[in-house]
Scaffold this motif. Structure first.
Motif, mmCIF file in Angstrom:
data_model
loop_
_atom_site.group_PDB
_atom_site.id
_atom_site.type_symbol
_atom_site.label_atom_id
_atom_site.label_comp_id
_atom_site.label_asym_id
_atom_site.label_seq_id
_atom_site.Cartn_x
_atom_site.Cartn_y
_atom_site.Cartn_z
ATOM 1 N N TYR A 160 -0.282 5.446 6.441
ATOM 2 C CA TYR A 160 0.648 5.675 5.644
ATOM 3 C C TYR A 160 1.635 6.948 6.010
ATOM 4 C CZ TYR A 160 3.157 6.239 1.069
ATOM 5 O OH TYR A 160 3.756 6.398 0.155
ATOM 6 N N HIS A 188 -4.442 4.103 4.123
ATOM 7 C CA HIS A 188 -4.350 3.891 2.435
ATOM 8 C C HIS A 188 -4.684 2.510 1.953
ATOM 9 C CE1 HIS A 188 0.053 2.082 2.565
ATOM 10 N NE2 HIS A 188 -0.131 2.128 3.762
ATOM 11 N N SER A 243 -8.782 6.199 -0.173
ATOM 12 C CA SER A 243 -7.920 7.100 -1.143
ATOM 13 C C SER A 243 -8.390 7.123 -2.443
ATOM 14 C CB SER A 243 -6.456 6.499 -1.044
ATOM 15 O OG SER A 243 -6.639 5.019 -1.530
ATOM 16 N N ASP A 292 5.265 2.186 3.569
ATOM 17 C CA ASP A 292 4.429 1.177 2.678
ATOM 18 C C ASP A 292 3.972 0.175 3.215
ATOM 19 O OD1 ASP A 292 4.985 2.589 -0.068
ATOM 20 O OD2 ASP A 292 7.049 2.180 0.442
ATOM 21 N N SER A 345 -4.859 10.800 2.202
ATOM 22 C CA SER A 345 -5.603 9.819 2.571
ATOM 23 C C SER A 345 -4.794 8.773 3.338
ATOM 24 C CB SER A 345 -6.268 8.993 1.417
ATOM 25 O OG SER A 345 -7.243 9.923 0.874
ATOM 26 N N ILE A 346 -4.401 9.032 4.770
ATOM 27 C CA ILE A 346 -3.286 8.003 5.088
ATOM 28 C C ILE A 346 -3.825 6.992 5.699
ATOM 29 C CG2 ILE A 346 -1.880 10.102 5.908
ATOM 30 C CD1 ILE A 346 -2.774 9.657 8.502
ATOM 31 N N ARG A 396 1.877 1.400 -3.874
ATOM 32 C CA ARG A 396 2.018 2.771 -4.486
ATOM 33 C C ARG A 396 3.142 2.887 -5.615
ATOM 34 N NH1 ARG A 396 -0.430 7.483 -0.713
ATOM 35 N NH2 ARG A 396 -1.530 6.332 0.576
ATOM 36 N N PRO A 453 -2.499 7.544 -4.537
ATOM 37 C CA PRO A 453 -2.813 6.390 -4.094
ATOM 38 C C PRO A 453 -2.522 5.323 -4.887
ATOM 39 C CG PRO A 453 -4.745 7.816 -4.174
ATOM 40 C CD PRO A 453 -3.511 8.426 -4.852
#
Length: 399
Positions: A389, A284, A313, A384, A281-282, A12, A20
């Protein structure tokens, strides 16, 4: 496949950690060919409609596990062990899912709402009684879903520190393989002892009812199946929601006008939950799928034997589906988001997650109206390197 092959986007933008990975947009809208971290070539789907089509197609197998394409050392062709719901397909998957569905109906989960509301209030009380700053992730976001899933499964909450540490290792990416293997062994041994105890002395909890329900069908679940199911539910039942609570709070603190709207109108909570699920949107790294027969997706033919990654995501930020997608708008109708996946593997516990998040949103923010970050945003550390996420900690204070 003759197109130039890129690298699967895992990073990211540090300046925009709630968005995202920018690499998804660089791949474009076609099923772009990429090399995944585990050394497997795959196609990445970034369009909302393509992702829904793919995840609903029974010709795509989940045998490679949801996000194994980014797990170093993972073998997507490893045989699937009994009871590993996330990697099973066809009749085996359908059988286990049918046994679990009665535990996650809207009616059953709604019956838990008052208890969940009390839990949230108790943890807000504890925060207010403590000395600032408070780590909202450790002291609030993590214990609430952990308590709920322990109560559901019949797991002693006294064991929470152990399984929380093991879970963090098991959803991590790039950690020490030896430590990960040890964590997997430890949590499986813990669950095996619990399962054997419940098989000998039936209990009225999810695992106990699952044992009885399976026996009534004439196909009793084996200890191995029960252990796999129990571990999956235990980890998924608290890791995802805990990270959503903390990350949602951070996102709202970054956009105070949205937080103020939610605080002043608790009826906004259901749509706020859906929008934050879309926005954050975990899961990811997306969902990994194996193509068992040629399929047509987005006017392209994906051949049998290829791997696909459904980039959830990216689909949740598609302009054509969600206008101005990078803007958090709690009044948006975001119910078509992909945060829980789609198709036969869509998240079983989604209604439980919704209720937990709704109760947090309607209780935490009104009761602590001056909630704020206790450190600069730039000092927040993000996960990360985890399949789910979130933040490692979220120091907060209030006036």
């Amino acid at each position: 496949m003759t197109a130039t092959r890129g690298t699967f986007p895992v990073d990211r933008d540090p300046a925009r950690p709630l968005d995202p990975a920018p690499g998804y947009r660089e791949l474009g809208e076609r099923a772009a060919p990429v090399s995944c971290p585990i050394g497997v070539d795959a196609r990445v789907l970034t369009r909302h409609s393509d992702i829904r089509t793919a995840l609903a197609d029974r010709r795509l197998s989940s045998r490679g596990a949801p996000s194994n394409h980014v797990v170093p050392g993972a073998d997507p062709d490893e045989p699937v062990s009994p009871g590993v719901l996330l990697r099973l397909d066809g009749p085996e998957h359908a059988r286990l899912r049918r046994l679990l569905i009665p535990e996650f109906t809207v009616r059953r989960i709604e019956a838990l709402r008052p208890a969940i509301a009390r839990l949230v209030d108790e943890h807000v009380d504890a925060m207010l009684a403590s000395t600032e700053p408070v780590d909202l992730y450790r002291d609030f976001a993590l214990p609430i879903p952990s308590l709920v899933i322990c109560e559901l499964l019949g797991v002693p909450y006294a064991d929470r520190d152990s399984f929380q540490q093991q879970s963090a290792l098991l959803v991590g990416v790039g950690g020490d393989p030896g430590a990960t293997a040890a964590a997997a062994m430890e949590v499986q041994q813990f669950m095996a002892q619990l399962v054997l105890s419940k098989m000998e002395h039936p209990t009225d909890d999810l695992l106990g009812r699952l044992i009885r329900r399976a026996a009534e069908t004439g196909e009793p679940l084996t200890v191995e199946e029960l252990v796999s199911l129990g571990v999956t539910l235990l980890i998924a039942g608290h890791e995802t929601t805990a990270n959503m609570i903390a990350l949602s709070t951070l996102a709202l603190l970054r956009q105070p006008e949205q937080l103020a709207a939610l605080r002043s109108d608790p009826a906004l909570a259901p749509s706020a939950v859906e929008e934050l699920l879309r926005y954050l949107s975990i899961v990811h790294f997306g969902l990994f799928r194996y193509v068992t027969e040629d399929v047509e997706i987005g006017q392209e033919t994906i051949r049998a034997g290829e791997w696909l990654v459904a980039a959830l995501s990216a689909g949740n930020r598609e302009e054509a589906v969600f206008p101005d997608p990078d803007r958090l708008d709690l009044t948006r109708n975001a119910r078509s988001h992909l945060a829980f996946g789609h198709g036969v593997h869509q998240c079983l516990g989604q209604q439980l997650a919704r209720v937990e998040l709704q109760e947090v949103f309607t209780r935490l923010y009104p009761r602590i109206p001056t909630l704020r970050l206790a450190v600069p945003f730039e000092e927040i550390q993000f996960k990360d390197d985890a399949l789910v996420y979130g933040v490692r900690s979220l120091p907060v204070a209030w006036d």
